[in-house]
Write a protein that holds these residues in place. Structure first.
Motif, PDB file in Angstrom:
ATOM      1  N   ASP A 114      93.171  95.440  56.296  1.00 34.39           N
ATOM      2  CA  ASP A 114      93.964  96.376  57.330  1.00 34.39           C
ATOM      3  C   ASP A 114      93.983  97.658  56.852  1.00 34.39           C
ATOM      4  O   ASP A 114      93.881  98.692  57.725  1.00 34.39           O
ATOM      5  N   GLY A 115      93.623  97.970  55.606  1.00 29.51           N
ATOM      6  CA  GLY A 115      93.448  99.479  55.093  1.00 29.51           C
ATOM      7  C   GLY A 115      92.172  99.858  55.799  1.00 29.51           C
ATOM      8  O   GLY A 115      92.085 101.314  56.538  1.00 29.51           O
ATOM      9  N   ASP A 116      91.118  99.152  55.556  1.00 24.61           N
ATOM     10  CA  ASP A 116      89.871  99.441  56.091  1.00 24.61           C
ATOM     11  C   ASP A 116      89.815  99.811  57.674  1.00 24.61           C
ATOM     12  O   ASP A 116      89.296 100.718  58.147  1.00 24.61           O
ATOM     13  N   ALA A 117      90.357  98.912  58.333  1.00 23.89           N
ATOM     14  CA  ALA A 117      90.481  98.928  59.643  1.00 23.89           C
ATOM     15  C   ALA A 117      91.219  99.891  60.437  1.00 23.89           C
ATOM     16  O   ALA A 117      90.890 100.662  61.203  1.00 23.89           O
ATOM     17  N   ASP A 145      94.258  90.650  57.608  1.00 18.39           N
ATOM     18  CA  ASP A 145      95.398  91.473  57.421  1.00 18.39           C
ATOM     19  C   ASP A 145      96.301  90.785  56.415  1.00 18.39           C
ATOM     20  O   ASP A 145      96.911  89.898  56.568  1.00 18.39           O
ATOM     21  N   ASN A 146      96.429  91.219  55.305  1.00 24.82           N
ATOM     22  CA  ASN A 146      97.665  90.932  54.363  1.00 24.82           C
ATOM     23  C   ASN A 146      98.499  91.846  53.801  1.00 24.82           C
ATOM     24  O   ASN A 146      99.396  91.776  53.045  1.00 24.82           O
ATOM     25  N   GLN A 147      98.654  92.989  54.961  1.00 28.89           N
ATOM     26  CA  GLN A 147      99.695  93.881  55.001  1.00 28.89           C
ATOM     27  C   GLN A 147      99.833  94.575  53.565  1.00 28.89           C
ATOM     28  O   GLN A 147     101.012  95.068  53.266  1.00 28.89           O
ATOM     29  N   VAL A 148      98.794  94.735  52.834  1.00 25.53           N
ATOM     30  CA  VAL A 148      98.922  95.231  51.539  1.00 25.53           C
ATOM     31  C   VAL A 148      97.420  95.673  51.395  1.00 25.53           C
ATOM     32  O   VAL A 148      96.373  95.217  51.867  1.00 25.53           O
ATOM     33  N   TYR A 149      97.267  96.808  50.185  1.00 20.06           N
ATOM     34  CA  TYR A 149      96.037  97.040  49.836  1.00 20.06           C
ATOM     35  C   TYR A 149      95.810  96.042  48.505  1.00 20.06           C
ATOM     36  O   TYR A 149      96.384  96.372  47.429  1.00 20.06           O
ATOM     37  N   GLY A 150      94.640  95.124  48.800  1.00 18.15           N
ATOM     38  CA  GLY A 150      94.717  94.099  47.770  1.00 18.15           C
ATOM     39  C   GLY A 150      93.698  94.673  46.793  1.00 18.15           C
ATOM     40  O   GLY A 150      94.119  94.922  45.277  1.00 18.15           O
ATOM     41  N   LEU A 151      92.634  95.347  46.778  1.00 16.67           N
ATOM     42  CA  LEU A 151      91.604  95.818  45.809  1.00 16.67           C
ATOM     43  C   LEU A 151      92.126  96.824  44.862  1.00 16.67           C
ATOM     44  O   LEU A 151      91.940  96.644  43.767  1.00 16.67           O
ATOM     45  N   THR A 152      92.821  97.632  45.493  1.00 11.17           N
ATOM     46  CA  THR A 152      93.463  98.824  44.592  1.00 11.17           C
ATOM     47  C   THR A 152      94.668  98.325  43.935  1.00 11.17           C
ATOM     48  O   THR A 152      95.513  99.333  43.543  1.00 11.17           O
ATOM     49  N   GLY A 184      87.270  96.517  50.172  1.00 10.48           N
ATOM     50  CA  GLY A 184      88.246  95.993  50.111  1.00 10.48           C
ATOM     51  C   GLY A 184      88.053  94.632  49.530  1.00 10.48           C
ATOM     52  O   GLY A 184      86.940  93.936  49.497  1.00 10.48           O
ATOM     53  N   CYS A 185      89.083  93.826  49.212  1.00  8.60           N
ATOM     54  CA  CYS A 185      88.940  92.527  48.579  1.00  8.60           C
ATOM     55  C   CYS A 185      88.105  91.592  49.857  1.00  8.60           C
ATOM     56  O   CYS A 185      87.321  90.941  49.706  1.00  8.60           O
ATOM     57  N   SER A 186      88.881  91.908  51.042  1.00  7.33           N
ATOM     58  CA  SER A 186      88.309  91.018  52.085  1.00  7.33           C
ATOM     59  C   SER A 186      86.583  91.436  52.523  1.00  7.33           C
ATOM     60  O   SER A 186      85.981  90.760  52.816  1.00  7.33           O
ATOM     61  N   SER A 187      86.541  92.849  52.156  1.00  5.44           N
ATOM     62  CA  SER A 187      85.201  93.184  52.598  1.00  5.44           C
ATOM     63  C   SER A 187      84.326  92.836  51.718  1.00  5.44           C
ATOM     64  O   SER A 187      83.033  93.115  52.052  1.00  5.44           O
TER      65      SER A 187
HETATM   66  C1  LIG Z   1      86.536 106.591  50.190  1.00  2.98           C
HETATM   67  C2  LIG Z   1      87.405 105.493  49.378  1.00  2.98           C
HETATM   68  N1  LIG Z   1      88.711 105.699  49.149  1.00  2.98           N
HETATM   69  C3  LIG Z   1      89.180 104.966  48.745  1.00  2.98           C
HETATM   70  C4  LIG Z   1      88.634 103.905  48.151  1.00  2.98           C
HETATM   71  C5  LIG Z   1      89.634 102.724  47.111  1.00  2.98           C
HETATM   72  N2  LIG Z   1      89.862 101.536  48.076  1.00  2.98           N
HETATM   73  C6  LIG Z   1      89.037 100.659  48.073  1.00  2.98           C
HETATM   74  S1  LIG Z   1      89.654  99.202  48.941  1.00  2.98           S
HETATM   75  C7  LIG Z   1      91.049 100.189  49.310  1.00  2.98           C
HETATM   76  C8  LIG Z   1      92.013  99.599  50.060  1.00  2.98           C
HETATM   77  C9  LIG Z   1      91.804  98.146  50.531  1.00  2.98           C
HETATM   78  O1  LIG Z   1      92.726  97.435  51.321  1.00  2.98           O
HETATM   79  P1  LIG Z   1      92.269  96.655  52.414  1.00  2.98           P
HETATM   80  O2  LIG Z   1      91.413  97.492  53.491  1.00  2.98           O
HETATM   81  O3  LIG Z   1      93.710  96.255  53.196  1.00  2.98           O
HETATM   82  O4  LIG Z   1      91.426  95.437  51.989  1.00  2.98           O
HETATM   83  P2  LIG Z   1      92.164  94.180  51.122  1.00  2.98           P
HETATM   84  O5  LIG Z   1      91.564  94.681  49.642  1.00  2.98           O
HETATM   85  O6  LIG Z   1      93.514  94.325  51.224  1.00  2.98           O
HETATM   86  O7  LIG Z   1      91.461  93.040  51.736  1.00  2.98           O
HETATM   87  C10 LIG Z   1      90.904 101.339  48.896  1.00  2.98           C
HETATM   88  C11 LIG Z   1      91.860 102.397  48.959  1.00  2.98           C
HETATM   89  C12 LIG Z   1      87.416 103.592  48.473  1.00  2.98           C
HETATM   90  N3  LIG Z   1      86.701 102.576  47.913  1.00  2.98           N
HETATM   91  N4  LIG Z   1      86.712 104.619  49.172  1.00  2.98           N
END
Ligand SMILES: Cc1ncc(C[n+]2csc(CCOP(=O)(O)OP(=O)(O)O)c2C)c(N)n1
Ligand code: SF4
Ligand SMILES: [Mg+2]
Lengths: 298, 605
Positions: free
Chosen positions: A102-105, A129-136, A59-62
């Motif tokens: 937040d999606g990751d967790a 927690d940004n309450q949204v999927y940022g990276l995607t 994710g962005c945060s990750s």
């Molecule tokens: C198995 C798998 N499914 C989907 C993805 C695509 N993907 C990457 S990050 C993400 C969601 C990120 O959202 P979040 O965890 O909230 O992190 P943020 O970018 O908001 O910090 C997804 C669906 C992936 N990398 N691996």
């Protein structure tokens, strides 16, 4: 290869030495504050490069580990916690920090969150927690508020969001705290308390995604006309019911330590099993322990 | 029973005694009757008597138990398989009798419990029938309280008498087995054993005696493949693992869970297979070489993490105890249908190491090899076993544990500099530097699943992706160059080459022996390094007119199985053909031979 370096000569690390790549986050992204305060924590608590491990999912945060000049692992989406569990259980000498979104967790990694919490593995997990999927790029996340218009919910998000505080409490986490990227002092305080907690410590940090959910947390930011509310005075951190009540407050809710109790950690319980098992084979070298088994199989 | 049958003393009314060099005994009953225990005793005794032994068992697919068999083949010479047909069938019930008589050799012996079995007059003409009221006599012997308990040990006594087995050794084994239990249990077991052994030899008729085995220099140990694999991992220095229960992998995981703490190690039961592989991966990252494993669908779940280990170049050992698939499939069936997922599972260009032990002894040494390859090449290594080898009991030379035992304590020696993905490294082989390692340059590595530069930072450069992809490939090509040329069983030139992998080695070797005895020039190439393959196989293939890859998997869409597909794509040799089956059982020697004959008789077009 190896150059022995005397401990005494070592000076505490400066921010420059802890910072690696310049973060690739969008300008104004809340994640910058979390990173800045992680550096502060390392500086303030005089943790050496090699003593800290930064683990993240996707994710962005990750992306976090790339920006920290220390051992780090950028693992797969949603599984940072089991990975960090393996590090923590096998290397008691390390501080283990896991970061994620937040999606990751709570979506792909939701089950791991529950189990890591109930097992009380000694590590700190900070969710931005940004309450949204940022990276995607702007899909609904499990913490998106109802009505949030995303690319996957053009009409507004319809599903009941996860309440991270309640989730952590019900999973059995022994340290549960909430903070926000707009209050650096508070954020650092929570990180320090989490690090000092012996067990699974969880922090939800509101971290604005300026790109896809701008203004999401204004209500908690005094500079945007909102209000930062500490936990109610006299809140007893060992009172689980009080913690649930605080968690049930409508947004923006309270910030601070909701719950903190001391319970034996998974690390300690496994160490105890080891101690008892080792007693029975006292004085034997590893090969002799195995020889005992082989002798029984003759 | 064997060709070396020699009539011996038959004086003074005592029964005739024949010398045999080997015997196959099939014990058929219900799993809850402890038939595995009888087989286990016989196998262990063989090991202690310098004999060779191999067993075969079926696991009932219901929890409450049910019909199951345990077959044991004991030989004074080398035993390659558990035997196609039995010399003696010990039948506890009517269903055991009826379902297994077909596996008896002509003029074989049926030893049956008259309390439960009514013999068939037709079959009585064909096979020697010996009825003993096993259930009743057991109750008589041990006092009538224990019901069906103990009748397995009573029957063991009968067999011991029939084959003139070493009673002192057997009684010691029985006593050892019940050690730690209340004294009366051990006493009762011995009483039951003596009851069986003392049963009138008149009923047994002809008795047998094994020829003297070859002297061995080393002590023998007797165990099954799961045990050998678990002990191999411990000997390799593995001190951390994680898994999630699934048949037939669970036994291995339970063993590791109970053994590891003695060595200061830990095994974690995870919430699912992805968590399990991730927990193990975390421990590997932390400087150990950790183990995870599974069967069937659990292997599919681990796929994403295995891809990460390839990309991040992380050592890890993954055990796949194969079972019938796809999906939940046939949990207790023997199948070799995971070769493809082991070699190719996952997205992207994803080279990894795959090993398949060929015997119980090989399980022990393969585990050590897997750990060392994982470490040396910073790569995930998959060990492919199956239900046949994991439950099969064999005797092998006691390893010298003192020299074999490895210490894999994480190496945290400080370094001046470290590039986790150094492109200049010889053959692309780099070593992981675990957290805790101080790096004087102040540049610390991030291990990652994103394509990366030499210190692990993400890149979108096509040039870097090309060279890193090549690095991950080159190191396994370098490994391939170090692999020993596989041994050929039989002559280097001939008509038919049988190719196999994993648990079927013994059956294929025996097929070659039988074919050669019948005048056919067959040889066998058995592969244990599945990925990368050893070099030079084409030269072996050149010596034969026909190449049949014998596997326990489906012939696929194009008429050959999974290893055959791999060999075909590697060698472009259209002579490579498949012989396949999916009946859930391991190959019987005569079925291998009849399948080959059938193929050879098909006219060419
Ligand atoms: C198995 C798998 N499914 C989907 C993805 C695509 N993907 C990457 S990050 C993400 C969601 C990120 O959202 P979040 O965890 O909230 O992190 P943020 O970018 O908001 O910090 C997804 C669906 C992936 N990398 N691996
Ligand atoms: S997309 Fe959002 S979460 Fe990602 S870096 Fe940009 S602002 Fe931050
Ligand atoms: Mg998010």
């Amino acid at each position: 290869m190896s150059t022995p370096i005397a401990e005494i000569e070592r000076k505490p690390l400066t921010k420059k030495e802890i910072a690696a790549d310049h973060p690739t986050w969008c300008p104004g992204c809340g994640d910058f504050s979390v990173l800045a305060l992680y550096f502060k924590l390392i500086e303030k608590r005089k943790i050496w490069h090699e003593k800290i491990t930064t683990v993240a999912g996707i994710g962005c945060s990750s992306r976090f580990p790339y920006f920290v000049q220390a051992h780090g692992a950028h693992y797969i989406h949603g599984r940072a916690l089991p990975f960090a569990t393996g590090v923590s259980l096998s290397r008691p000498d390390l501080h283990v920090f896991a970061f994620g979104g937040d999606g990751d967790a709570f979506s792909i990694g939701g089950n791991h969150f529950n189990h890591c919490a109930r097992k009380n593995v000694k590590l700190t997990y900070l969710v931005m927690d940004n309450q949204v999927y940022g990276l995607t790029k702007k899909q609904t996340s499990p913490t998106s508020p109802i009505g949030f218009k995303s690319k996957t919910d053009q009409w507004g998000s319809m599903d009941e969001p996860v309440n991270p505080m309640r989730q952590a409490l019900s999973a059995g986490a022994t340290f549960v705290a909430r903070t926000t990227h707009t209050n650096p002092k508070h954020l650092l305080e929570m990180m320090e308390a989490a690090m000092d907690h012996n067990g699974f410590s969880f922090i939800e940090c509101l971290s604005e995604c300026t790109e896809f959910f701008e203004g999401a947390f204004d209500a908690s930011n005094p500079r945007k006309g909102g209000e930062f509310r500490d936990m109610p005075a006299g809140h007893d951190v060992t009172d689980e019911i009080a913690a649930y009540k605080a968690a049930a407050e409508p947004f923006p809710g309270h910030f601070g330590i909701f719950y903190k109790v001391n319970k034996p950690t998974k690390n300690e319980k496994e160490a105890e099993i080891n101690r008892r098992s080792r007693e029975k084979v006292q004085g034997l070298a590893d090969w002799q322990i195995l020889q005992q088994n082989f002798d029984r199989m003759k | 029973m064997s060709d070396s049958t020699v009539a011996a003393t038959a004086s003074g009314g005592s029964p005739k005694i024949s010398k045999v060099s080997e015997a196959v005994i099939r014990i058929a009953g219900n799993s809850q009757d402890g038939i595995q225990a009888i087989g286990g005793f016989l196998a262990r005794l063989a090991g202690r008597s310098e004999q060779d032994v191999m067993t075969f068992m079926t696991i009932p697919s219901t929890i409450s138990g049910g019909p199951s068999i345990f077959q044991v083949r004991i030989g004074s010479g080398e035993v390659l398989s558990s035997g196609d047909e039995a010399d003696v069938l010990l039948a506890f019930y009517q269903h055991s009798y009826e379902n297994h008589i077909a596996f008896l050799k002509d003029s074989g012996v049926v030893l049956y419990d008259t309390s439960h079995v009514t013999p068939n007059p037709e079959w009585q003409k064909k096979y020697r029938h010996i009825g003993v009221p096993i259930s009743e006599l057991t109750i008589e012997a041990i006092g009538g309280t224990a019901k069906d308990k103990g009748k397995n040990i009573f029957a063991l006594g009968l067999i011991a008498r029939m084959f003139d087995l070493d009673v002192t050794k057997l009684e010691r084994l029985v006593a050892e087995r019940f050690r730690g239990k209340v004294a009366t249990v051990a006493e009762m077991a011995l009483t039951a054993f003596r009851g069986g052994y003392g049963h009138s030899t008149a009923t047994l008729g002809e008795l047998y005696q094994f020829t003297a085995p070859q002297k061995r220099d080393k002590e023998q140990v007797v165990m099954n493949g799961n045990e050998a694999l678990a002990y191999g991992l411990l000997a390799a220095g593995v001190r951390f693992g994680s898994g999630y229960p699934i048949t037939p992998w669970s036994d291995l995981m339970e063993m590791l869970r109970s053994e590891l703490p003695k060595y200061g190690g830990t095994f974690v039961q995870a919430e699912d297979e992805l968590a399990a592989v991730s927990i193990a991966m975390g421990a590997s990252y932390a400087g150990h070489v950790a183990v995870t494993g599974s069967s069937g669908p659990g292997i599919s779940l681990k796929g994403e993490a295995i891809g990460w280990a390839v990309m991040a170049e992380m050592p890890l050992v993954i055990v796949d105890v194969q079972r019938g698939g796809p999906s939940t499939g046939m949990p207790t069936n023997i199948e070799q249908s995971d070769l493809n997922i082991a070699c190719y599972g996952g997205h992207g260009d994803c080279p990894r190491v795959v090993l398949a032990p060929a015997s119980v002894e090989d399980c022990f040494y393969t585990a050590i090899e897997a750990v060392n390859l994982a470490r040396r090449y910073s790569v995930p290594v998959i060990i492919l076993t199956d239900q046949a080898i994991s439950t099969r009991i064999e005797a092998f030379d006691m390893p010298d544990l003192k020299t074999v035992m490895q210490d894999l304590t994480p190496d945290l020696t400080p370094r001046a500099d470290h590039k986790a993905y150094d492109l200049k490294a010889v053959d692309g082989v780099t070593r992981h530097a675990p957290p805790g390692t101080r790096i004087a340059s102040g540049i610390y590595p991030v291990v990652t699943g994103l394509e990366h530069d030499e210190v692990g930072h993400p890149t979108s450069s096509p040039k870097l992706h090309m060279s890193m992809t090549a690095k991950r490939r080159r190191k396994l090509q370098a490994l391939a160059r170090t692999l020993p040329k596989p041994e050929l069983f039989g002559a280097p030139e001939g008509d038919v080459l049988l190719v196999g992998w994993g648990s079927t080695k013994g059956s294929l070797y025996e097929a070659v022996e039988n074919a050669r005895a019948a005048g056919d020039s067959y040889s066998c190439l058995h592969l244990r390094n599945i990925s990368p393959l050893p070099e030079g196989l084409e030269k072996i293939f050149d010596g034969f007119n026909h190449i049949f890859v014998v596997e326990v998997n489906d012939e696929g869409l194009y008429g050959y199985g999974q290893l055959a597909g791999l060999l075909r794509s590697r060698y472009c040799d259209p002579r490579i053909k498949g012989i396949n089956k999916t009946d859930g059982l391991t190959w019987r020697v005569r079925d291998v031979l009849s399948s080959v004959k059938e193929r050879l008789s098909v006219p060419k077009h």
